[in-house]
Design an enzyme around this catalytic site. Sequence first.
Site, PDB file in Angstrom:
ATOM      1  CD  GLU A  44      15.945 -11.761 -54.631  1.00 51.33           C
ATOM      2  OE1 GLU A  44      16.326 -12.834 -54.170  1.00 51.33           O
ATOM      3  OE2 GLU A  44      15.157 -11.043 -54.388  1.00 51.33           O
ATOM      4  CG  ASP A  73       9.874 -11.824 -51.781  1.00 52.08           C
ATOM      5  OD1 ASP A  73       9.399 -12.946 -51.703  1.00 52.08           O
ATOM      6  OD2 ASP A  73      11.074 -11.361 -51.631  1.00 52.08           O
ATOM      7  CD  GLU A 132      11.985 -12.917 -46.711  1.00 48.12           C
ATOM      8  OE1 GLU A 132      11.976 -14.107 -47.212  1.00 48.12           O
ATOM      9  OE2 GLU A 132      12.847 -11.897 -47.346  1.00 48.12           O
TER      10      GLU A 132
END
Length: 683
Positions: free
Chosen positions: A274, A347, A375
């Site tokens: 990322e 993820d 998240e």
Amino acid sequence: MRFYKIQLLMLLIALISTVSLQAEDGSQLWLRYDRVSKEVAARRTISNQSNHVSAQLAAQELADYWSGQHVELVLDNQKRDLKDGFQINGNHEKLHVIAYQPVGLLYGAYHLLQKQQMGKKISDPIAIAEVPTFDLRVLNHWDNLDRTVERGYAGHSLWLWEDLPSKISPRYEHYARANASIGINTVVLNNVNASPQILTAAYLEKVKVLADVFRPYGIQVYLSANFSSPAIIGGLSDSDPLRKEVQDWWSLKAKEIYALIPDFGGFLVKANSEGQPGPQDYGRTHADGANMLADALKPFGGIIMWRAFVYNPTIEDRAKQAYSEFVPLDGKFRDNVIVQTKNGAIDFQPREPFHPLFGAMKKSNQMVEFQITQEYLGFSNHLVYLAPLFKETLDADTYAHGAGSTVAKMTDGTYHAQAKSAIAGVANIGEDTNWTGHHFAQANWYAFGRLAWNHTLSSSAIADEWIRATFNNEEDFVTPVKEMMLTSREAAVNYMMPLGLHHIFAFDHHYGPEPWGDIAGARPDWMPWYYHNASSDGLGFDRTKTGSNAVAQYNQPLRDIYSDAATCPETLLLWFHHLPWSYSMRNGNSLWDELCYHYDAGVQEARDFQKQWNGLEGYVDKERFSDVQQRLAIQAHDAVWWKDAVLLYFQTFSNQPIPSGVAQPIHRLEELKKIKLHLNHHN
Ligand code: GCV
């Protein structure tokens, strides 16, 4: 008359108990011990021969809160096998807490206090021994130096960098105590998207102060390191790991750190992921990068936790990429490198199959990374108890060494002798008074710690401990709350992404649904359509031979089981298969109908949580009761939003009616598409 008297009495009792429930803000977490009276203290002795600060802390905790028999704390240097665990022997008159390491005495003290809190009798005679299943029980803070927290939903960071090193917040010690009480012994202070500044002399002075506060509680500090630090803060021309100048820079940096913090743990590194820098920037491998850092820390006993969370916008299925990059490097890492891999290959989704790397890297040290912060699970608005998710991965069989080679055993040293076995969780802690935003999110911090200590504990046993310690021991309260917690993860999967669906979240903030999401020019692997592949032919990601063949990364018999839709667990069906809307599920429903039933069940479950909680008003102080009540209302509302958004959108492909028996949507798709939440990515 008699009947009325009884009623009056009951009313009175109810009133008294409500009034006497002291306001609580959650700041004490599960450590709501009652201080013993002088009389009790005079009745029993707490003896301790050691002047080690952790042993003294243990004695102090017992002196303050233990109302049982005499206790003697004993350090025994013959009991190496206990590692940092403890033994408790004795009877109703006297207990001996025995440990090999001083911190083991502290863990033993918390064990006794926890039993007392739960109203559990210590059996007579008692003889127990607890040795933790993982050596390093790690919290990863994704805290930035500007005090924002990436994916943090409990306020800003606890670390007041501006005040440090001169001003020390009392919360640092409270934090350390809470961690020690559940056996967490390692903390990575800063975000894996790491600012190089953390390694400057000025910040290291601040880090030293935190390490000093944590040390008595047995906690070691690690830092996330930015791979380009030599170039960015060291002024070098680059950060190529095979260049001597770069290697020397890290060696000197290590020397500087250990001079300040002799028990410094090491570095956690997110490299070539990322947008973060890494060894591949110089044509080197992950092993080259990790080993260079490992060599710099080796003389001081330091460890490198090197993340395997890597993927690029290539044509290879994102779920396959970490395996493709890391398996060829198996056996090439130094013995003080641990490859840190997320529980699933994408993820931290509400449900993923375990990451295939766990069953493939047999010659490398490996550790699991879980996400405690929610998240992808409703932030700190939704009640989602994560122990069942953690257990699902830990108990998953990789078949790497035949049946029974679970992810837990692949990482706890059972099959691969690791210098240090480890497990990590991304923290959900911030400066909110109750630490975690949602009062029930405290349970996820707690559960992570307990499973890191003993991965064989059940989700139910852990919930039971937590509820009693955090609220009370009333069975009429404990039983329904436990039930609510234990069903909450599956409920969230149902209303968000059942049957193996994944990553159909709104872009970037990952809170609500956006299965239609498509941003011109954006990376395909950040777009929901990449994952759900909805079309008039059906739904799901074909990861079998006819598709990306990600199934081939799993050992047999899993490869065959996952490859065939008829044997693939239905909970993972759309993860591995693209199936027609009319596909017949094992219960005879079509895929479309089954999807509708799952979303509907999720909504019902979220509403049931509200009802259950409403019935428990008399058992909880008003503050915590109404805070949880309000968040449950948001959760139920969001569940309907999820259901309507996903079903209405997929209906444009399935062209089938929502089955009778399932509540019809209350929203219109066009309205839902207009919702844009401007949630700060960092906070
Ligand atoms: C720290 C996900 C999150 C990012 C996080 C990343 C990681 O992509 O959305 O916020 O960055 O994982 O684990 O490195």
